[in-house]
Structure formats: C-alpha cells, structure tokens
Design a protein around this motif. Structure first.
Motif, PDB file in Angstrom:
ATOM      1  N   THR A 164       0.842  -1.190   0.000  1.00 28.40           N
ATOM      2  CA  THR A 164       0.000   0.000   0.000  1.00 28.40           C
ATOM      3  C   THR A 164       0.880   1.245   0.000  1.00 28.40           C
ATOM      4  N   ILE A 165       0.492   2.236  -0.766  1.00 29.46           N
ATOM      5  CA  ILE A 165       1.282   3.448  -0.965  1.00 29.46           C
ATOM      6  C   ILE A 165       0.820   4.515   0.022  1.00 29.46           C
ATOM      7  N   SER A 166       1.741   5.038   0.790  1.00 31.41           N
ATOM      8  CA  SER A 166       1.419   5.995   1.856  1.00 31.41           C
ATOM      9  C   SER A 166       1.226   7.396   1.304  1.00 31.41           C
ATOM     10  N   SER A 167       0.386   8.189   1.998  1.00 26.33           N
ATOM     11  CA  SER A 167       0.154   9.563   1.584  1.00 26.33           C
ATOM     12  C   SER A 167      -0.308  10.391   2.773  1.00 26.33           C
ATOM     13  N   VAL A 168      -0.126  11.702   2.648  1.00 27.06           N
ATOM     14  CA  VAL A 168      -0.591  12.629   3.679  1.00 27.06           C
ATOM     15  C   VAL A 168      -1.203  13.845   2.999  1.00 27.06           C
ATOM     16  N   MET A 169      -2.174  14.446   3.674  1.00 23.59           N
ATOM     17  CA  MET A 169      -2.836  15.641   3.164  1.00 23.59           C
ATOM     18  C   MET A 169      -2.027  16.878   3.516  1.00 23.59           C
ATOM     19  N   ALA A 170      -1.867  17.781   2.552  1.00 23.53           N
ATOM     20  CA  ALA A 170      -1.334  19.096   2.890  1.00 23.53           C
ATOM     21  C   ALA A 170      -2.362  19.795   3.779  1.00 23.53           C
ATOM     22  N   ASN A 171      -1.933  20.711   4.626  1.00 21.66           N
ATOM     23  CA  ASN A 171      -2.895  21.324   5.554  1.00 21.66           C
ATOM     24  C   ASN A 171      -3.757  22.367   4.831  1.00 21.66           C
ATOM     25  N   VAL A 172      -4.506  21.869   3.837  1.00 21.60           N
ATOM     26  CA  VAL A 172      -5.400  22.648   2.980  1.00 21.60           C
ATOM     27  C   VAL A 172      -4.657  23.803   2.325  1.00 21.60           C
ATOM     28  N   ASN A 173      -3.407  23.619   2.076  1.00 19.80           N
ATOM     29  CA  ASN A 173      -2.586  24.635   1.418  1.00 19.80           C
ATOM     30  C   ASN A 173      -1.815  23.991   0.283  1.00 19.80           C
ATOM     31  N   TRP A 174      -1.008  24.777  -0.307  1.00 16.48           N
ATOM     32  CA  TRP A 174      -0.202  24.353  -1.462  1.00 16.48           C
ATOM     33  C   TRP A 174       1.209  24.121  -0.945  1.00 16.48           C
ATOM     34  N   ASN A 175       1.368  23.096  -0.067  1.00 16.03           N
ATOM     35  CA  ASN A 175       2.657  22.921   0.601  1.00 16.03           C
ATOM     36  C   ASN A 175       2.915  21.461   0.955  1.00 16.03           C
ATOM     37  N   ASN A 176       4.091  21.229   1.535  1.00 14.81           N
ATOM     38  CA  ASN A 176       4.497  19.889   1.950  1.00 14.81           C
ATOM     39  C   ASN A 176       4.762  19.838   3.456  1.00 14.81           C
ATOM     40  N   ASN A 177       4.107  20.712   4.203  1.00 14.39           N
ATOM     41  CA  ASN A 177       4.417  20.874   5.625  1.00 14.39           C
ATOM     42  C   ASN A 177       4.186  19.604   6.442  1.00 14.39           C
ATOM     43  N   CYS A 178       3.022  18.981   6.290  1.00 16.86           N
ATOM     44  CA  CYS A 178       2.727  17.778   7.078  1.00 16.86           C
ATOM     45  C   CYS A 178       3.677  16.640   6.721  1.00 16.86           C
ATOM     46  N   ALA A 179       4.003  16.535   5.442  1.00 13.14           N
ATOM     47  CA  ALA A 179       4.945  15.494   5.019  1.00 13.14           C
ATOM     48  C   ALA A 179       6.299  15.690   5.680  1.00 13.14           C
ATOM     49  N   GLU A 180       6.726  16.943   5.787  1.00 16.33           N
ATOM     50  CA  GLU A 180       7.999  17.233   6.457  1.00 16.33           C
ATOM     51  C   GLU A 180       7.948  16.826   7.931  1.00 16.33           C
ATOM     52  N   LYS A 181       6.806  17.024   8.563  1.00 17.42           N
ATOM     53  CA  LYS A 181       6.667  16.669   9.975  1.00 17.42           C
ATOM     54  C   LYS A 181       6.638  15.153  10.179  1.00 17.42           C
ATOM     55  N   VAL A 182       6.048  14.451   9.211  1.00 15.72           N
ATOM     56  CA  VAL A 182       6.080  12.990   9.273  1.00 15.72           C
ATOM     57  C   VAL A 182       7.523  12.496   9.151  1.00 15.72           C
ATOM     58  N   PHE A 183       8.273  13.131   8.263  1.00  7.48           N
ATOM     59  CA  PHE A 183       9.691  12.768   8.116  1.00  7.48           C
ATOM     60  C   PHE A 183      10.474  13.046   9.392  1.00  7.48           C
ATOM     61  N   LYS A 184      10.220  14.192   9.994  1.00  8.67           N
ATOM     62  CA  LYS A 184      10.928  14.548  11.235  1.00  8.67           C
ATOM     63  C   LYS A 184      10.652  13.527  12.325  1.00  8.67           C
ATOM     64  N   LEU A 185       9.409  13.018  12.367  1.00  8.93           N
ATOM     65  CA  LEU A 185       9.022  12.044  13.392  1.00  8.93           C
ATOM     66  C   LEU A 185       9.563  10.650  13.108  1.00  8.93           C
ATOM     67  N   THR A 186       9.471  10.220  11.846  1.00 12.23           N
ATOM     68  CA  THR A 186       9.730   8.809  11.532  1.00 12.23           C
ATOM     69  C   THR A 186      10.994   8.557  10.734  1.00 12.23           C
ATOM     70  N   GLY A 187      11.564   9.619  10.147  1.00 15.92           N
ATOM     71  CA  GLY A 187      12.724   9.429   9.281  1.00 15.92           C
ATOM     72  C   GLY A 187      12.358   8.998   7.876  1.00 15.92           C
ATOM     73  N   LYS A 188      11.054   8.977   7.573  1.00 15.11           N
ATOM     74  CA  LYS A 188      10.564   8.585   6.251  1.00 15.11           C
ATOM     75  C   LYS A 188       9.497   9.583   5.792  1.00 15.11           C
TER      76      LYS A 188
END
Length: 483
Positions: A164-188
C-alpha cells in the motif's frame, strides 16, 4: 460315577464363573483404550478454499463430543460426531478468503464413547484460505495519455494487492508541511502528498499562489507522487459572488464561500443551464484549476485526481429524515445530477488538453452499517470515467476496514480500491495499516488527513500510528517509489 459327576459339575461352575461379563467387548477393552488420530481433512499449514465448510477428524475408535473445548481463532464452535460413523468428528467452518485460522481441540473436548475418562490427544491445526482471485483491472487508465501518467497508473496497478502506498494531506494549502513533519518524526516521507484546490476560488488570494507550482515540482523531484483533490467552494448566494475577498469573507466578516448545501442557494441542477450564475461559476472555477493542472502536465507531472468526493453523504440512509442529506452541494440534488457533474468535468478537462490525471471516485458505501444504509451504487459515474474507487474512514478498526474494502471490491471488481482519507474519529486512530492489511483490507493507497495540533505531525493520526505505518513492510514510503 458320583465322583465323575462331581468333576463335571465343578468344571461347569468354573467355566461359568470365568466367563461372567466377558460377552461385552467394550467392557473387556475399557481398561486399555488408546485413541489415535488416523486422518484429518485439513492438514497443518494447508491452504484451502474459503468455501470449505467442515473439518473432519477421523479416529481409530468410537468417540463423542462433550460440547466445549473446540475453538476456531479463539471462538468456541459446536462440533458433532459424524452421522455415518461414530469414529469421526465434524467441526463446522465459516471461512473468508485470504485469512489465517487456528483450530484447537482441547483435552476433554472429544472423548472415548466407551470410557468418557479417556480423551483424544490435544490438537492444533493452522491453515490459510486462498485469496480471492483478483478481478481483471484494466491496464489502461480511462483518460490519462501522457507517458508519466501511464507509468504512474502502471505502478499503482503493479503494487496493488502487494503493498500500500502511503500519503498525507497538505494542511489545505499548497505545501508539503505535514509530510515534512512525518519525516521529522519517523525518518521517512510518505510516498505521496495530497494538495487541495479549496482556496483557488478566492480571486485576491494573497497567501496561496496556485500558479506557483514549486511546492509540487520540489516534491516530485525528491521522488514523490502527487495527489490532487478539490473541495469545490461556491458562493453562498448570487449576490455574494462579487463580495469575495482574500479571506473568503464579506467586508462585514460574513462567510461568502462554502461547500455545504445548507449554507448556499447554489444548485447543481442549474449548472447545466447556460447563462445561470451557477453555470458561470462552475466553468470559471474549472478553468482556474485546469490552468494549474496544465502547468503540472507541461512539467511532466502526473497525479491522481479526486473531485466531488463523498457525494451521497447520508442520502443513502434507509430511513429518511431531516439529517439524511448529502453534505456537499455536488451531491445535494441527487445521483443523476451528480453523475452529470462528474462526466461534464471529465469531458471538459479532456477537451481542454488535460491528459495527466488518474480519476478517483469516492464511495460512501454502507457507512459501516448495512442495516441502516444502502450502497451508493446509483452515484457511480461509470466504468469509463473512473480509474480507482476510494473510501474515507475515520476511527475504523482493522475489521471495519476489511468490511468496507471487501464490499467495495466486490461491487467494483474492475477498479483498484483505495483509502481516500483516514484518521482519528470517535473511536480513536484508524486501525494500524499492518493490522488492516493482515485483516485483508489491502488498500491500494491510504491518505491521512491533516489536523492542526494533533500530535507532532499535525495530522489526524497519532505519532504512534505514524511510526507503525512508516516501518510496516507492506507500506511504500517516498524513498521506495520507483516508476
């Protein structure tokens, strides 16, 4: 003669005495009964058809079932002695495809029919059921013709049922902020990032520049996949069309844009009336979105596209009431109007040169309760307009994920089935991806919704959920994407 008669009498008495009770073979063998299992119809470690309805155990002597102590995956079942032979026991089975099972026969569950004090040996049998044959899914997307889009579709199809392919929603903006936070937490990083066109309707928007596609190109250049969706906002009324400001509010602070039908006089049926304000708004907003998507297409970027999601809302409830309505305007006027909106957008995008999208339709399905809800099959746009079918689940357990997944897969066997949105609901985190996968919910991809202040990732799943997901062997992260 008297002596001879006495000898005969003594001999007869002795014979009678020695033979007393010996005519009963069960009584003779009672003290040395030895029960062994001669055969079983399901062997240890076997893979069997899900339609198998009984497991038969054959013993070397007559046996009977005591009524307890036989379990399947920890649940007691009622077994019975075989009607044809008292040397066999039948254990009833109710199985599902692609599942693991453990049958346990405890000491005392089956005993000798001669001596109930003698029990059959304890027994454990592990087996699996065969996976449901995968329906033939088209190798060609319904609209995507660019090289990148076709490769992306092929990648999804290649991974389907395997990972299964993982994904995250941008915080209703045109950005990658949540993805960056997932990386900071998990290293991925999640493999995909989902962008929403929700604010493109604000003409003087000074905080999101959709025409600047840098956030998207940066994501793709780093190896990521792009998801696009659209909360298609409309004015609350015709007289508010010209009152929209950068904040989406009137000058007096009143809200002028919405997706909710109860907050607007906008009617989907009027979209098809040329010259109506709904018709003008519908096409001018599509033109804005198309302009951005064409920029992405020119940059060689393909994406999944999920418009008009969750259309049926509560309108599929069997008992209709005031609350049983669609919760977005695009579903409020019914299934036929909704499908016409979908096909109109589909055709208009193609006519304007958009060829880089993989189209995803989001089903409401049963809302997890078939006793209260009908399926929303009447809302399905059709095989020629959909590449994948999604479901949005919040706070659902692994078992509920499996129920929803299988219902959708059975209903739309020629489409990949994906988890359009997931996250925390009243029941807490959605089931872990690993648990969902083991239960049989093999979503093609999953997308976690954003939520400010929820854990360190600002998404609707906890930090523990994310750590579990990004290390699960069934989950594809951005560094693993190859197409």
């Amino acid at each position: 003669m008297k002596y001879y008669f006495s000898i005969l009498l003594f001999t007869a008495i002795a014979l009678i005495s020695c033979g007393e009770g010996s005519d009963d073979p069960d009584e003779k063998n009672k003290s040395n009964i030895n029960i062994t299992l001669r055969s079983q119809t399901i062997e240890e470690g076997a893979e069997i058809d899900a339609g198998t309805s009984v497991l038969t155990l054959n013993y070397n002597t007559t046996v009977k079932v005591t009524g307890s102590g036989i379990t399947i995956n920890g649940t007691n079942v009622t077994a019975k002695s075989n009607e044809k032979t008292s040397m066999s026991v039948d254990i009833p089975l109710t199985l599902e495809a692609g599942m693991s099972y453990v049958v346990k026969v405890s000491k005392g569950a089956i005993v000798s029919s001669i001596d109930a004090a003698v029990s059959v040996p304890e027994l454990t049998i592990n087996f699996r059921t065969k996976a449901k044959p995968q329906s033939v899914i088209s190798a060609t997307p319904v609209a995507a013709t660019t090289d990148t889009a076709q490769k992306l579709y092929a990648y999804f199809l290649e991974q389907y049922g395997k990972k299964t392919i993982s994904s995250v929603m941008a915080n209703v903006n045109w950005n990658n902020n949540c993805a960056e936070k997932v990386f900071k937490l998990t290293g991925k990083y999640p493999a995909m990032n989902c962008y929403d066109f929700i604010h493109i309707c604000i003409p003087k928007n000074n905080w999101i520049n959709y025409n600047d596609i840098t956030p998207v190109t940066d994501w793709v250049q780093a190896g990521g996949i792009v998801q696009l969706m659209w909360h298609f906002n409309v004015p609350v009324s015709e007289d508010k069309v010209n009152a929209i400001t950068a904040s989406g509010s009137d000058t007096d602070g009143n809200k002028v844009l919405t997706c909710t039908p109860g907050e607007t006089t906008f009617r989907a049926t009027n979209v098809f009336t040329e010259g109506s304000w709904e018709n003008k708004w519908f096409y001018q907003e599509m033109d804005k979105v198309i302009a951005v998507i064409l920029k992405l297409q020119e940059a060689g970027i393909a994406a999944t596209w999920r418009p008009f999601h969750e259309a049926a809302g509560n309108a599929i409830a069997k008992q209709q009431a005031g609350w049983t309505k669609a919760w977005f305007w695009w579903g409020y006027d019914g299934a036929d109007t909704y499908k016409k909106l979908w096909t109109t957008m589909f055709d208009y995008f193609k006519q304007n040169g958009v060829h880089n999208l993989i189209w995803i339709w989001t089903s409401q399905n049963y809302n997890g309760n078939a006793t209260q809800y009908n399926q929303d099959t009447d809302w399905y746009p059709g095989e020629d307009y959909v590449d994948m079918v999604a479901r949005d689940l919040y706070g659902y357990s692994a078992a509920q994920n499996y129920q929803e997944f299988t219902e959708i897969q059975d209903t739309y066997p020629h489409k990949m089935v994906v988890l359009g949105e997931c996250g925390k609901g009243d029941a807490g985190d959605s089931g872990t991806i690993g648990d969902c996968w083991t239960a049989g919910a093999k979503w093609g991809h999953f997308m976690v919704w954003y939520q400010g202040g929820q854990g360190s990732t600002d998404t609707m799943c906890s930090d523990a959920w994310w750590k579990n997901a990004m290390t699960d062997s069934h989950v594809i992260t951005r560094d693993q994407v190859k197409f």
